[in-house]
Design a protein around this motif. Structure first.
Motif, mmCIF file in Angstrom:
data_model
loop_
_atom_site.group_PDB
_atom_site.id
_atom_site.type_symbol
_atom_site.label_atom_id
_atom_site.label_comp_id
_atom_site.label_asym_id
_atom_site.label_seq_id
_atom_site.Cartn_x
_atom_site.Cartn_y
_atom_site.Cartn_z
ATOM 1 N N GLY A 4 -2.641 101.480 98.753
ATOM 2 C CA GLY A 4 -2.361 100.763 97.523
ATOM 3 C C GLY A 4 -1.095 99.934 97.514
ATOM 4 O O GLY A 4 -0.688 99.428 96.466
ATOM 5 N N LYS A 33 -5.157 97.529 90.027
ATOM 6 C CA LYS A 33 -4.396 98.248 91.057
ATOM 7 C C LYS A 33 -3.241 97.401 91.588
ATOM 8 O O LYS A 33 -2.159 97.926 91.849
ATOM 9 C CB LYS A 33 -5.313 98.693 92.194
ATOM 10 C CG LYS A 33 -6.280 99.788 91.787
ATOM 11 C CD LYS A 33 -7.201 100.157 92.939
ATOM 12 C CE LYS A 33 -8.260 101.123 92.503
ATOM 13 N NZ LYS A 33 -9.217 101.378 93.593
ATOM 14 N N GLU A 53 -0.568 97.529 88.939
ATOM 15 C CA GLU A 53 0.121 98.823 88.917
ATOM 16 C C GLU A 53 1.030 99.021 90.125
ATOM 17 O O GLU A 53 1.968 99.804 90.076
ATOM 18 C CB GLU A 53 -0.888 99.963 88.819
ATOM 19 C CG GLU A 53 -1.556 100.018 87.446
ATOM 20 C CD GLU A 53 -2.642 101.079 87.348
ATOM 21 O OE1 GLU A 53 -3.232 101.465 88.385
ATOM 22 O OE2 GLU A 53 -2.914 101.518 86.214
ATOM 23 N N SER A 54 0.786 98.286 91.208
ATOM 24 C CA SER A 54 1.635 98.416 92.394
ATOM 25 C C SER A 54 2.940 97.627 92.260
ATOM 26 O O SER A 54 3.863 97.826 93.043
ATOM 27 C CB SER A 54 0.877 97.951 93.644
ATOM 28 O OG SER A 54 0.777 96.532 93.666
ATOM 29 N N SER A 66 -9.314 94.403 84.300
ATOM 30 C CA SER A 66 -9.640 95.829 84.235
ATOM 31 C C SER A 66 -10.792 96.039 83.270
ATOM 32 O O SER A 66 -10.764 95.559 82.138
ATOM 33 C CB SER A 66 -8.434 96.646 83.768
ATOM 34 O OG SER A 66 -8.799 98.019 83.659
#
Length: 172
Positions: A22, A49, A52-53, A67
């Protein structure tokens, strides 16, 4: 509706590794500076993702996060929400970009599934590819994502080689 440019920007290592567990499998400040210089002031569309990284919202850019998870949208932190839109589909993200930010370039910034979807269903004009001149550190239990898009429909316009990176620009 105004016509906009849709571009993809990504970096891989020498073996086409896009990410490890990720995250990017490297940290190269030169690549980060290039990414910032190219995308600053523009629209960045990314998967959940990828978002969020990130350590924070990408400043100086419109951030659109894809999303389909209603819980993600419902629990979205107000402290990270400046210049961030959460939408369930790429077509909505592109519509928002064209409608509200018509003079900005759209950059698809990840992850692999978002890149593949954009290349298949949207008129991508440019690909900004960075090859990191080293291999990501990978162990046998790592979740490794590779990205090897076909550039058959694109022409190489520019290649700049530095000690740590190769920057390539393709156009359709």
């Amino acid at each position: 509706m105004n016509k906009m440019t849709i571009s993809i920007i990504y970096a891989t290592d020498e073996n086409d590794v896009l990410g490890v567990n990720g995250k990017m499998g490297w940290y190269v400040p030169e690549d980060m500076r290039y990414f910032k210089a190219v995308t600053l002031g523009e629209v960045c569309i990314m998967g959940r993702k990828t978002y969020e990284s990130l350590p924070s919202v990408l400043p100086g850019r419109v951030n659109i996060v894809l999303s389909r998870d209603p819980d993600f949208a419902a629990s979205f932190s107000v402290t990270r929400s400046k210049n961030v839109y959460i939408v369930p589909k790429m077509s909505i993200a592109v519509y928002i970009s064209k409608s509200y930010f018509p003079n900005r370039e759209i950059f698809i910034i990840g992850g692999a599934q978002v890149y593949k979807h954009a290349l298949k269903y949207f008129p991508v004009s440019f690909i900004y590819k960075t090859i990191i001149r080293k291999k990501a550190v990978i162990s046998s239990d790592d979740n490794v994502v590779y990205f090897r898009p076909s550039h058959k429909k694109f022409d190489l316009l520019e290649r700049i080689k530095t000690k740590k990176c190769i920057f390539e620009l393709y156009a359709r």
